[in-house]
Design a protein around this motif. Structure first.
Motif, PDB file in Angstrom:
ATOM      1  N   VAL A  63       0.862  -1.182   0.000  1.00 29.03           N
ATOM      2  CA  VAL A  63       0.000   0.000   0.000  1.00 29.03           C
ATOM      3  C   VAL A  63       0.895   1.228   0.000  1.00 29.03           C
ATOM      4  O   VAL A  63       1.819   1.317   0.806  1.00 29.03           O
ATOM      5  CB  VAL A  63      -0.907   0.065   1.252  1.00 29.03           C
ATOM      6  CG1 VAL A  63      -1.826   1.290   1.191  1.00 29.03           C
ATOM      7  CG2 VAL A  63      -1.720  -1.198   1.420  1.00 29.03           C
ATOM      8  N   PHE A  64       0.647   2.166  -0.909  1.00 24.88           N
ATOM      9  CA  PHE A  64       1.381   3.428  -0.820  1.00 24.88           C
ATOM     10  C   PHE A  64       0.595   4.549  -1.496  1.00 24.88           C
ATOM     11  O   PHE A  64      -0.349   4.333  -2.250  1.00 24.88           O
ATOM     12  CB  PHE A  64       2.803   3.314  -1.379  1.00 24.88           C
ATOM     13  CG  PHE A  64       2.911   3.057  -2.862  1.00 24.88           C
ATOM     14  CD1 PHE A  64       3.021   4.104  -3.769  1.00 24.88           C
ATOM     15  CD2 PHE A  64       2.948   1.750  -3.344  1.00 24.88           C
ATOM     16  CE1 PHE A  64       3.140   3.871  -5.129  1.00 24.88           C
ATOM     17  CE2 PHE A  64       3.076   1.511  -4.708  1.00 24.88           C
ATOM     18  CZ  PHE A  64       3.165   2.561  -5.596  1.00 24.88           C
ATOM     19  N   TRP A  65       1.006   5.762  -1.190  1.00 27.16           N
ATOM     20  CA  TRP A  65       0.379   6.988  -1.694  1.00 27.16           C
ATOM     21  C   TRP A  65       1.224   7.569  -2.807  1.00 27.16           C
ATOM     22  O   TRP A  65       2.454   7.559  -2.745  1.00 27.16           O
ATOM     23  CB  TRP A  65       0.253   8.002  -0.565  1.00 27.16           C
ATOM     24  CG  TRP A  65      -0.198   9.370  -0.983  1.00 27.16           C
ATOM     25  CD1 TRP A  65       0.583  10.401  -1.431  1.00 27.16           C
ATOM     26  CD2 TRP A  65      -1.543   9.864  -1.007  1.00 27.16           C
ATOM     27  NE1 TRP A  65      -0.181  11.498  -1.723  1.00 27.16           N
ATOM     28  CE2 TRP A  65      -1.493  11.197  -1.463  1.00 27.16           C
ATOM     29  CE3 TRP A  65      -2.781   9.325  -0.674  1.00 27.16           C
ATOM     30  CZ2 TRP A  65      -2.625  11.988  -1.603  1.00 27.16           C
ATOM     31  CZ3 TRP A  65      -3.907  10.102  -0.809  1.00 27.16           C
ATOM     32  CH2 TRP A  65      -3.834  11.413  -1.270  1.00 27.16           C
ATOM     33  N   SER A  66       0.571   8.079  -3.832  1.00 30.41           N
ATOM     34  CA  SER A  66       1.271   8.824  -4.876  1.00 30.41           C
ATOM     35  C   SER A  66       0.570  10.165  -5.079  1.00 30.41           C
ATOM     36  O   SER A  66      -0.665  10.219  -5.146  1.00 30.41           O
ATOM     37  CB  SER A  66       1.296   8.052  -6.195  1.00 30.41           C
ATOM     38  OG  SER A  66       1.921   8.822  -7.209  1.00 30.41           O
ATOM     39  N   GLY A 116      -3.185  13.018 -10.909  1.00 23.74           N
ATOM     40  CA  GLY A 116      -3.530  13.484  -9.580  1.00 23.74           C
ATOM     41  C   GLY A 116      -3.176  12.459  -8.528  1.00 23.74           C
ATOM     42  O   GLY A 116      -2.502  11.463  -8.802  1.00 23.74           O
ATOM     43  N   PRO A 117      -3.639  12.660  -7.297  1.00 29.22           N
ATOM     44  CA  PRO A 117      -3.300  11.750  -6.198  1.00 29.22           C
ATOM     45  C   PRO A 117      -4.029  10.417  -6.331  1.00 29.22           C
ATOM     46  O   PRO A 117      -5.108  10.331  -6.928  1.00 29.22           O
ATOM     47  CB  PRO A 117      -3.774  12.520  -4.958  1.00 29.22           C
ATOM     48  CG  PRO A 117      -4.889  13.383  -5.455  1.00 29.22           C
ATOM     49  CD  PRO A 117      -4.483  13.793  -6.846  1.00 29.22           C
ATOM     50  N   ALA A 118      -3.424   9.391  -5.750  1.00 32.20           N
ATOM     51  CA  ALA A 118      -4.031   8.050  -5.795  1.00 32.20           C
ATOM     52  C   ALA A 118      -3.448   7.185  -4.688  1.00 32.20           C
ATOM     53  O   ALA A 118      -2.351   7.438  -4.189  1.00 32.20           O
ATOM     54  CB  ALA A 118      -3.787   7.397  -7.152  1.00 32.20           C
ATOM     55  N   VAL A 119      -4.208   6.184  -4.294  1.00 29.06           N
ATOM     56  CA  VAL A 119      -3.722   5.137  -3.397  1.00 29.06           C
ATOM     57  C   VAL A 119      -3.422   3.918  -4.263  1.00 29.06           C
ATOM     58  O   VAL A 119      -4.280   3.468  -5.030  1.00 29.06           O
ATOM     59  CB  VAL A 119      -4.767   4.791  -2.316  1.00 29.06           C
ATOM     60  CG1 VAL A 119      -4.227   3.687  -1.396  1.00 29.06           C
ATOM     61  CG2 VAL A 119      -5.136   6.029  -1.511  1.00 29.06           C
TER      62      VAL A 119
END
Length: 395
Positions: free
Chosen positions: A15-18, A28-31
């Motif tokens: 699991v990580f954030w971008s 844009g942002p995503a998990v």
């Protein structure tokens, strides 16, 4: 992304954030999730552009394991805030993501800092309804939502909270590995160890490098691991071991072949297991088969084979006095009979398998936590550790 040790080697990053990825809404942002359901056949990443996509992934078991579910839920709240979506509704949706799913109830690994509850909890009906996965999701979503509320709705606040939770999970894992590897090397200092793990205790379930599996990785890095053996949930353990370069052998699963699994102890020096819950007297709830394994290990040789329990302090529940007060759960048939869409056993044979069993403290050599090692395992020592005092080790 939390910083891994410089010598950590491969890590699955389940699991990580971008901040900036191509998504259904443009960049844009995503998990981002490693699709556990497709392992070991394929390493596929799923980019979740919004909370509905993340909720769907959780329901499909793309991500699993208490700490990772908490991290995913926290990042999901952060994603809603970053997109300008309804944060309260997102937190509620993530908390409810697993409701209605038919999987084991009861007590697996809590999110970092969360406490599990005793069988004498005043709300037993609530526990009957709420799966352990829901508890983990609720914990992560709550931490991120509270950060958002307390910051007067600053969209950066839930992301900071999610990253702090992620870092805490990783640091706990690395501390478990450090203390466990040191103890294991002391138990048999003259040669590399032949280690058996029971159940999946790696990064794909527990975050960081896992719990018991993290100890095996630390031994391998130090040149102290002769071979790692895995039995229950061996497919995921084999996958992580291969990717990490650990010498590995899969043993029979004690839930489907108890005699074959227990006979394999002749070639084992040390047993490493995790813990879903640790009672006030040191009794350990863990993946079904742990008790039989520990009992056989105690009789294997004149002095027995040491069994080490590797788990965070948060797994200790001082409100559960003993083994008799622990309520177990029933494992969904699919968790035993199939993996990644492939049948492992006849469904009817496993449909009523208990998810967990309880191992008495007399069969446990030591409990390894992120704060240190506790041995012998006694009620007084458990009380001191759960109250925040330094663990005591006498060997």
């Amino acid at each position: 992304m939390p910083t891994l040790p410089s010598d950590a080697g491969w890590h699955p990053r389940p699991v990580f954030w971008s901040d900036d990825l191509p998504t259904a809404y443009g960049r844009g942002p995503a998990v981002v999730l490693l699709d556990r359901a497709r392992l070991p056949g394929a390493e596929a990443r799923l980019v979740c552009s919004d909370v509905p996509a993340l909720v769907d992934a959780i329901r499909r078991r793309v991500v699993d394991g208490g700490p990772l579910l908490g991290i995913a839920a926290a990042y999901g709240v952060a994603l809603a805030a970053a997109r300008g979506d309804d944060v309260e509704a997102a937190a509620d949706a993530l908390t409810r993501a697993d409701l209605g799913q038919t999987h084991a109830t009861a007590e697996p690994a809590p999110a970092v800092g969360a406490r599990v509850h005793a069988a004498h909890d005043p709300a037993p009906a609530h526990h009957a309804r709420e799966t352990w996965r829901t508890s983990a999701l609720a914990s992560g979503a709550r931490q991120a939502r509270e950060a958002w509320r307390q910051s007067a709705h600053d969209p950066a606040a839930p992301l900071a909270a999610a990253r702090a939770l992620h870092t805490a999970v990783d640091r706990t894992s690395f501390a478990l590995a450090r203390h466990g590897a040191r103890l294991a090397a002391e138990i048999l200092p003259e040669r590399p160890l032949r280690v058996l793990t029971h159940g999946h205790t790696g990064a794909l379930t527990h975050g960081g490098e896992g719990t018991a599996f993290a100890v095996a990785r630390a031994l391998h890095r130090a040149g102290r691991l002769a071979r790692l053996h895995g039995d229950a949930d061996a497919a995921l353990t084999a996958y992580e071991a291969e990717r990490c370069g650990l010498p590995y052998t899969a043993l029979p699963d004690p839930r489907t072949d108890p005699d074959g699994a227990l006979e394999s102890l002749d070639a084992i020096d040390l047993v490493l297991v995790g813990a879903h819950r640790i009672a006030a007297d040191g009794a350990v709830t863990n993946t079904a088969g742990t008790h039989a394994l520990a009992r056989r290990a105690a009789r294997a040789r004149p002095r027995g084979i040491p069994v080490l329990v590797v788990a965070p302090v948060a797994a200790i529940d001082p409100r559960t006095p003993s083994e008799a007060a622990i309520v177990g759960g029933i494992r969904d048939a699919g968790e035993v009979t199939e993996f990644s869409g492939h049948a492992l056993a006849t469904a009817g044979d496993a449909s009523s398998d208990p998810a967990f069993d309880v191992t008495p403290p007399a069969l446990i050599c030591a409990i390894v936590t992120e704060t240190g090692v506790l041995s012998p395992v006694t009620t007084i020592a458990i009380a001191r550790m759960s109250a925040g005092h330094d663990p005591v080790m006498r060997r």
